[in-house]
Design a protein around this motif. Structure first.
Motif, short mmCIF file in Angstrom:
data_model
loop_
_atom_site.label_atom_id
_atom_site.label_comp_id
_atom_site.label_asym_id
_atom_site.label_seq_id
_atom_site.Cartn_x
_atom_site.Cartn_y
_atom_site.Cartn_z
N PHE A 4 0.89 -1.22 0.10
CA PHE A 4 0.10 -0.01 0.00
C PHE A 4 0.97 1.05 -0.01
O PHE A 4 0.59 2.22 -0.89
CB PHE A 4 -0.74 -0.04 1.16
CG PHE A 4 -1.73 1.33 1.28
CD1 PHE A 4 -2.74 1.50 0.66
CD2 PHE A 4 -1.28 2.22 2.33
CE1 PHE A 4 -3.60 2.76 0.76
CE2 PHE A 4 -2.11 3.51 2.34
CZ PHE A 4 -3.26 3.64 1.63
N THR A 5 1.78 1.27 0.88
CA THR A 5 2.77 2.46 0.82
C THR A 5 3.68 2.84 -0.43
O THR A 5 3.80 3.83 -1.04
CB THR A 5 3.79 2.18 1.96
OG1 THR A 5 2.93 1.93 3.13
CG2 THR A 5 4.61 3.34 2.30
N ILE A 6 3.93 1.68 -0.99
CA ILE A 6 4.78 1.83 -2.28
C ILE A 6 3.65 2.13 -3.22
O ILE A 6 4.00 3.25 -4.14
CB ILE A 6 5.06 0.47 -2.68
CG1 ILE A 6 6.30 0.07 -1.86
CG2 ILE A 6 5.73 0.23 -4.08
CD1 ILE A 6 6.71 -1.60 -1.97
N SER A 7 2.57 1.66 -3.37
CA SER A 7 1.32 2.39 -4.24
C SER A 7 1.31 3.81 -4.09
O SER A 7 1.02 4.45 -4.96
CB SER A 7 0.29 1.41 -4.27
OG SER A 7 0.20 -0.05 -4.62
N LEU A 8 1.08 4.06 -2.85
CA LEU A 8 0.78 5.66 -2.54
C LEU A 8 2.10 6.40 -3.16
O LEU A 8 1.90 7.70 -3.38
CB LEU A 8 0.68 5.76 -0.75
CG LEU A 8 0.07 6.94 -0.48
CD1 LEU A 8 -1.31 7.25 -1.16
CD2 LEU A 8 -0.15 6.82 0.91
N ALA A 9 3.28 6.04 -2.88
CA ALA A 9 4.22 6.89 -3.16
C ALA A 9 4.47 6.88 -4.52
O ALA A 9 4.84 7.82 -5.15
CB ALA A 9 5.53 6.03 -2.59
N ALA A 10 4.08 5.66 -5.43
CA ALA A 10 3.99 5.76 -6.85
C ALA A 10 3.14 6.80 -7.27
O ALA A 10 3.34 7.55 -8.27
CB ALA A 10 3.99 4.44 -7.36
#
Length: 337
Positions: A4-10
């Motif tokens: 989720f964090t990776i997706s949000l950062a992307a």
């Protein structure tokens, strides 16, 4: 990091890249008035006019085109008060990097600034059209004096209100801006905070959209701006009435309709549609102005440039403002009290 964090950062990275690219495509910069012979724009007709239905300066250019008998292709460009920030979109900025309307294009070369457009069109008038510029040097000087009184500066639109009726226009227009903006989706207004070079505009329109006419009229700084514009405009109308009496009309310079009348047509129209003209014309000394305005509206150019180019949002806003004045005593007092 979680998925989720990776997706949000992307997503945040993608939005930042999009914003920076879009910002670079919407950069504005000042332009020099007059014909730009070094610029070549795509075109299909000899004359093409990029203008807005409600813009005071756009109206002047449409009127002069009609009076001069110059055929042209019309490109309707929205301002936020008529729908969206089209003037700061990439397509229009290729035509006019300042993001201002109007722009006239002649054989692919743009002419910037409305007063430069007026004189340019007068120089290219149809042989069948009457001259819009006096041949007598003294009368030409007098015409230019009345043209100057109608100027709205691109740098400071309310500059020198005692000397310029044009500088009174923004303050008098603010009530109808408020009634117009209720028809514009808030998401479109907020785009201005991202890309408009003058953040005061989206701030004003956002507040107008959220709080409405009665609340906006209660704000002291806006009241002071509006009342200063009102009082100075009354003085300019008195000068116009005296001039019309001295020349015996029907136009500012007497028998010849000139570029001065083009400019003052649009000043009186704005004062009329924002609900101020009837208020001013209660003064019997301004009777010549009423006669003059009626004569202006009866010209063929008025139908072509004004009536046929009316915008539905502006018509609704004008009707809403008149209704509010008639039914809400606090609004009427804020305006005229």
């Amino acid at each position: 990091m979680t998925p989720f964090t990776i997706s949000l950062a992307a997503l945040a990275g993608f939005l930042l890249i999009w914003f920076l690219i879009e910002k670079s495509r919407r950069r504005t910069h000042p332009v020099t008035g007059g014909l730009q012979e070094n610029i070549n724009l795509p075109h299909t007709d000899e004359f093409e006019l990029y203008a807005n239905a409600f813009s005071h300066c756009s109206r002047k250019t449409r009127l002069v085109m009609a009076e001069a008998g110059v055929p042209y292709r019309y490109h309707s460009i929205d301002l936020i008060e008529t729908g969206k920030y089209e003037t700061i979109g990439p397509r229009y900025l290729k035509v006019n990097p300042s993001g201002l309307v109007p722009t006239l294009v002649h054989n692919g070369h743009p002419i910037y600034e409305s007063d430069d457009i007026l004189t340019y069109v007068a120089d290219h008038a149809s042989p069948d059209a009457g001259s819009l510029v006096p041949t007598d040097p003294a009368e030409r000087t007098e015409m230019n004096r009345w043209l100057e009184s109608g100027v709205i500066s691109s740098d400071d639109p309310m500059e020198n209100m005692p000397a310029r009726a044009g500088s009174c226009i923004p303050g008098l227009t603010f009530p109808v801006f408020v009634t117009a903006i209720r028809y514009i989706p808030l998401r479109r207004i907020l785009v201005g905070f991202l890309f408009h070079p003058d953040k005061k505009r989206p701030a004003f329109f956002t507040a107008s959209r959220l709080f409405g006419l009665r609340t906006m009229l209660s704000q002291k700084p806006l009241q002071q701006m509006m009342h200063a514009s009102r009082d100075h405009m009354r003085g300019h109308l008195a000068q116009l009435a005296q001039k019309l009496e001295s020349t015996q009309g029907p136009w500012i310079l007497g028998e010849q309709y000139t570029l001065a009348d083009v400019t003052w047509s649009c000043i009186l129209l704005r004062v009329d549609e924002t609900g101020w003209l009837d208020h001013f014309l209660q003064d019997a000394d301004l009777a010549p102005v009423r006669t003059y305005y009626t004569a202006l509206k009866n010209r063929d150019s008025w139908k072509a440039a004004i009536t046929d180019k009316a915008h539905p949002i502006v018509e609704k806003a004008e009707a809403d403002l008149k209704k509010a004045i008639a039914t809400d005593s606090k609004i009427a007092k804020a305006l005229y009290g």
